[in-house]
Motif scaffolding. Structure first.
Motif, PDB file in Angstrom:
ATOM      1  N   ASP A   1       0.817  -1.225   0.000  1.00  0.00           N
ATOM      2  CA  ASP A   1       0.000   0.000   0.000  1.00  0.00           C
ATOM      3  C   ASP A   1       0.850   1.274   0.000  1.00  0.00           C
ATOM      4  O   ASP A   1       0.504   2.280   0.614  1.00  0.00           O
ATOM      5  CB  ASP A   1      -0.952   0.027   1.208  1.00  0.00           C
ATOM      6  CG  ASP A   1      -1.887  -1.181   1.248  1.00  0.00           C
ATOM      7  OD1 ASP A   1      -2.297  -1.615   0.146  1.00  0.00           O
ATOM      8  OD2 ASP A   1      -2.161  -1.657   2.357  1.00  0.00           O
ATOM      9  N   LYS A   2       1.962   1.187  -0.658  1.00  0.00           N
ATOM     10  CA  LYS A   2       2.857   2.351  -0.721  1.00  0.00           C
ATOM     11  C   LYS A   2       2.226   3.452  -1.578  1.00  0.00           C
ATOM     12  O   LYS A   2       1.787   3.203  -2.695  1.00  0.00           O
ATOM     13  CB  LYS A   2       4.207   1.944  -1.308  1.00  0.00           C
ATOM     14  CG  LYS A   2       5.203   3.103  -1.435  1.00  0.00           C
ATOM     15  CD  LYS A   2       6.512   2.603  -2.038  1.00  0.00           C
ATOM     16  CE  LYS A   2       7.470   3.758  -2.226  1.00  0.00           C
ATOM     17  NZ  LYS A   2       8.728   3.324  -2.853  1.00  0.00           N
ATOM     18  N   LYS A   3       2.176   4.682  -1.034  1.00  0.00           N
ATOM     19  CA  LYS A   3       1.621   5.821  -1.750  1.00  0.00           C
ATOM     20  C   LYS A   3       2.755   6.736  -2.232  1.00  0.00           C
ATOM     21  O   LYS A   3       3.852   6.735  -1.676  1.00  0.00           O
ATOM     22  CB  LYS A   3       0.679   6.607  -0.834  1.00  0.00           C
ATOM     23  CG  LYS A   3      -0.535   5.820  -0.369  1.00  0.00           C
ATOM     24  CD  LYS A   3      -1.307   6.588   0.688  1.00  0.00           C
ATOM     25  CE  LYS A   3      -1.879   7.867   0.133  1.00  0.00           C
ATOM     26  NZ  LYS A   3      -2.738   8.567   1.132  1.00  0.00           N
TER      27      LYS A   3
ATOM     28  N   TYR B   1       1.928  11.689   0.921  1.00  0.00           N
ATOM     29  CA  TYR B   1       1.082  11.669   2.108  1.00  0.00           C
ATOM     30  C   TYR B   1       0.587  13.082   2.380  1.00  0.00           C
ATOM     31  O   TYR B   1       1.273  14.068   2.101  1.00  0.00           O
ATOM     32  CB  TYR B   1       1.858  11.165   3.330  1.00  0.00           C
ATOM     33  CG  TYR B   1       2.334   9.733   3.216  1.00  0.00           C
ATOM     34  CD1 TYR B   1       1.443   8.702   2.942  1.00  0.00           C
ATOM     35  CD2 TYR B   1       3.681   9.415   3.415  1.00  0.00           C
ATOM     36  CE1 TYR B   1       1.872   7.385   2.842  1.00  0.00           C
ATOM     37  CE2 TYR B   1       4.127   8.105   3.317  1.00  0.00           C
ATOM     38  CZ  TYR B   1       3.210   7.089   3.022  1.00  0.00           C
ATOM     39  OH  TYR B   1       3.646   5.794   2.932  1.00  0.00           O
TER      40      TYR B   1
ATOM     41  N   THR C   1       6.798  10.223  -0.697  1.00  0.00           N
ATOM     42  CA  THR C   1       7.108   9.023   0.074  1.00  0.00           C
ATOM     43  C   THR C   1       8.542   8.604  -0.200  1.00  0.00           C
ATOM     44  O   THR C   1       8.904   8.284  -1.321  1.00  0.00           O
ATOM     45  CB  THR C   1       6.162   7.870  -0.324  1.00  0.00           C
ATOM     46  OG1 THR C   1       4.829   8.303  -0.145  1.00  0.00           O
ATOM     47  CG2 THR C   1       6.418   6.639   0.507  1.00  0.00           C
TER      48      THR C   1
ATOM     49  N   GLY D   1       2.690   8.161   6.483  1.00  0.00           N
ATOM     50  CA  GLY D   1       1.262   8.014   6.237  1.00  0.00           C
ATOM     51  C   GLY D   1       0.571   9.342   6.372  1.00  0.00           C
ATOM     52  O   GLY D   1       1.170  10.348   6.758  1.00  0.00           O
ATOM     53  N   ASP D   2      -0.705   9.372   6.003  1.00  0.00           N
ATOM     54  CA  ASP D   2      -1.479  10.589   6.194  1.00  0.00           C
ATOM     55  C   ASP D   2      -1.587  10.876   7.694  1.00  0.00           C
ATOM     56  O   ASP D   2      -1.871   9.972   8.488  1.00  0.00           O
ATOM     57  CB  ASP D   2      -2.871  10.419   5.595  1.00  0.00           C
ATOM     58  CG  ASP D   2      -2.820  10.236   4.074  1.00  0.00           C
ATOM     59  OD1 ASP D   2      -1.840  10.702   3.456  1.00  0.00           O
ATOM     60  OD2 ASP D   2      -3.752   9.625   3.518  1.00  0.00           O
ATOM     61  N   GLN D   3      -1.352  12.146   8.064  1.00  0.00           N
ATOM     62  CA  GLN D   3      -1.302  12.475   9.483  1.00  0.00           C
ATOM     63  C   GLN D   3      -2.029  13.792   9.749  1.00  0.00           C
ATOM     64  O   GLN D   3      -2.067  14.682   8.893  1.00  0.00           O
ATOM     65  CB  GLN D   3       0.150  12.624   9.966  1.00  0.00           C
ATOM     66  CG  GLN D   3       1.011  11.393   9.797  1.00  0.00           C
ATOM     67  CD  GLN D   3       0.768  10.362  10.874  1.00  0.00           C
ATOM     68  OE1 GLN D   3       0.021  10.606  11.830  1.00  0.00           O
ATOM     69  NE2 GLN D   3       1.402   9.209  10.731  1.00  0.00           N
TER      70      GLN D   3
END
Length: 609
Positions: A75-77, A80, A123, A147-149
């Protein structure tokens, strides 16, 4: 001895005085390292301690360790989304204009009036390093999982912060930064300027490439970064240069340049420059220069120079210099010149000149201890302890060496020599004056020229008779050791209309308290008839005269004189000489067309001192 990486990092942190930020999971529990840290550079130590997939970034005095994402990470984006709000921990007030940037990518934003921010970061690593910086709070670095934060953070106030409203003006002698220049404000984006204005972050990178500020590898953070190597296609904006910078049009550096800086048009530097600075048109520096500065038109240096400043038209140095200033038109230095100023037209030093000024037109300094050479004028506001050479005029307050001018020299006091084609003027002269005209208030040296006037020197009006003309008047001016004599005479002892005028010089010596001696030479043009004679009629007269010694009033003088008469007055028909001037002859000789006659005569005079 083998140690865990965490223990070695703690030692490095203590000795190198910076902090590490990292996720402990980047090291395995069993991993140990054998390393001797004595005198080892931090980079060398880190290269041996850190695993191959761990990278480090520097932010201020923080060193952040980041672990690269594995290529097989599920699930690498590509990017982010990081959002959040920042508050003042002391009063819980939202912090606006706080710089938030992701350390590995240099992606940055500035918080709004609610302290909120939102940024999209690429990323690269398993961790996200976020730096929060603002001048009113302590710089803070946090690590987050990739990740999304959403981040809500309270920052502690910085120590010893002066409220902006209480700062009325810059400290004396402090220049405003380059960002205050209107040109810089036009070419650097508002977003970049906000970042440099609101934070004291000092970052470093090995190399960067930019097209214009914001469009480049340093993004909007360029003004906070010192680049070791920098290439700016059009315009560059950075905190500093470590080795080399090349700009197509302009380079703008907030602080220092070390190495070489080259631009097609111009360089702006807010700090010091050590090395070479080359601008196609100009260089504008707000710090000191140690090295070589070359500008096609103009160099502006608002500090000191130790090296060489070369410009096609103009060099301006608002400080002192040790080195060379070379320009086609004008050099201006507000401090001392300890070196050479060379200009096609003018050199101006508002303080002292300790070596050389050479200009096509004008040199100006305060005290000069060296050489001033100008095509027209040299000016020394105070003392000249060297040589002034000018095509027209030299002026100084005190001369303790030599003034040489094609037209004139002027000084208050002279303890050396004044040499001029026309005029020397001084209040007091203890040395020599040599010019057609010398004027002084008082002299203990010797003025030599066609006319010398010394207010507290020798001025004598003399009426006399001699064997040639019964009535003579002479004016003597200068000093006792050397004076000029302007004289004229009329009549002869036989009643004819003989008349003469002449010029001479003499010297006077005291023999006793009451007796003086004058040794004088005079050359007279003697007309033996009423009309002016165009044929050679020159009487050379060398006399030794004794007189009464009186400072003021009337005195008597007299003595013998040797006469050498040269005449070419002849009858046009017969060629016979017509002169009847000699009362008798002790010698006579024909010298081609000239008749030479000699006799000994004398003079009796009344002097008015």
């Amino acid at each position: 001895m083998d140690q865990k990486p965490e223990e070695l990092l703690l030692r490095i942190s203590s000795e190198a005085e910076f902090t590490f930020s990292y996720d402990a999971s980047i090291f395995s529990q069993e991993e140990t390292v054998s390393l001797a840290l004595e005198d080892a550079p931090v980079k060398t130590a880190l290269d041996k301690i850190l695993p191959k997939n761990v990278h480090y970034k520097i932010s201020g005095n923080h060193l952040i360790l980041l672990k690269h994402l594995s290529a097989s990470t599920p699930d690498k984006k590509e990017k982010y989304l990081i959002t959040g709000q920042v508050y003042n921990a002391e009063n819980n007030v939202p912090l606006k204009n706080t710089v938030v940037y992701e350390i590995s990518s240099l992606v940055s934003v500035i918080t709004d009036h609610n302290g909120a921010f939102s940024m999209s970061v690429p990323t690269q690593f398993e961790q996200l390093g976020l730096s929060f910086s603002q001048k009113s709070v302590q710089d803070t670095v946090i690590l987050l999982p990739a990740g999304d934060q959403e981040v809500v953070l309270s920052l502690n106030p910085a120590k010893n912060v002066i409220p902006a409203v209480s700062i009325k003006e810059l400290p004396l002698g402090t220049l405003p930064p380059v960002e205050t220049l209107s040109f810089v404000q036009q070419v650097v984006s508002r977003q970049s300027l906000l970042r440099t204005k609101n934070t004291d972050l000092a970052l470093q990178t090995t190399a960067q490439v930019s097209f214009v500020p914001v469009i480049g590898t340093n993004l909007k953070m360029g003004g906070l970064i010192e680049n070791k190597y920098s290439l700016n296609i059009l315009v560059g904006y950075a905190r500093g240069v470590g080795v080399f910078e090349l700009g197509g049009l302009f380079n703008i550096i907030r602080e220092d340049v070390k190495g070489a800086q080259i631009s097609g048009l111009g360089n702006f530097v807010g700090g010091d420059t050590h090395g070479l600075q080359l601008g196609g048109l100009f260089n504008h520096n707000r710090g000191a220069l140690r090295g070589l500065q070359i500008g096609g038109i103009n160099n502006m240096l608002i500090d000191s120079l130790k090296g060489v400043q070369f410009a096609g038209i103009n060099n301006i140095l608002k400080g002192g210099m040790k080195g060379w200033q070379i320009t086609g038109i004008n050099n201006l230095t507000t401090g001392n010149v300890d070196g050479v100023q060379f200009a096609g037209l003018t050199n101006v030093a508002l303080e002292d000149v300790r070596k050389i000024q050479v200009a096509g037109l004008v040199n100006k300094g305060r005290n000069v201890e060296g050489l001033q050479f100008a095509g027209l004028v040299n000016l020394a506001k105070e003392d000249i302890k060297g040589v002034q050479l000018a095509g027209l005029i030299n002026k100084a307050r005190n001369v303790k060496a030599v003034q040489f001018a094609g037209l004139g020299n002027a000084a208050d006091t002279v303890f050396g020599a004044q040499l001029a084609g026309l005029l020397n003027h001084s209040r007091y002269s203890e040395g020599a004056q040599l010019a057609l005209i010398n004027i002084a208030d008082s002299v203990s040296g010797i003025p030599i020229g066609l006319f010398s006037y010394v207010k507290k020197g020798l001025q004598v009006l003399e009426f006399s008779s001699n064997e040639i003309t019964p009535v003579n008047m002479a004016f003597k001016t200068g000093v006792r050791r050397f004076y000029n004599i302007f004289s004229g005479g009329y009549g002869d002892w036989g009643g004819s209309s003989r008349w003469s005028f002449g010029y001479g010089f003499g010297t006077e010596r005291y023999l006793t308290d009451k007796l003086l001696l004058n040794l004088e030479y005079n050359a007279y043009w003697v007309n033996e008839k009423e009309a002016f004679q165009t044929d050679l009629s020159l009487l050379n007269r060398l006399g030794v005269f004794f007189g009464q010694r009186k400072q003021k009033g009337i005195s008597m003088s007299g003595g013998p004189a040797v006469n050498i008469w040269l005449s070419e007055w002849r009858d046009p028909d017969s060629g016979a000489y017509l002169t009847q001037l000699a009362p008798y002859k002790i010698a006579e000789e024909n010298l081609g067309t000239t008749l030479l006659q000699m006799w000994i005569g004398g003079k009796l005079a009344v002097r008015l001192n």
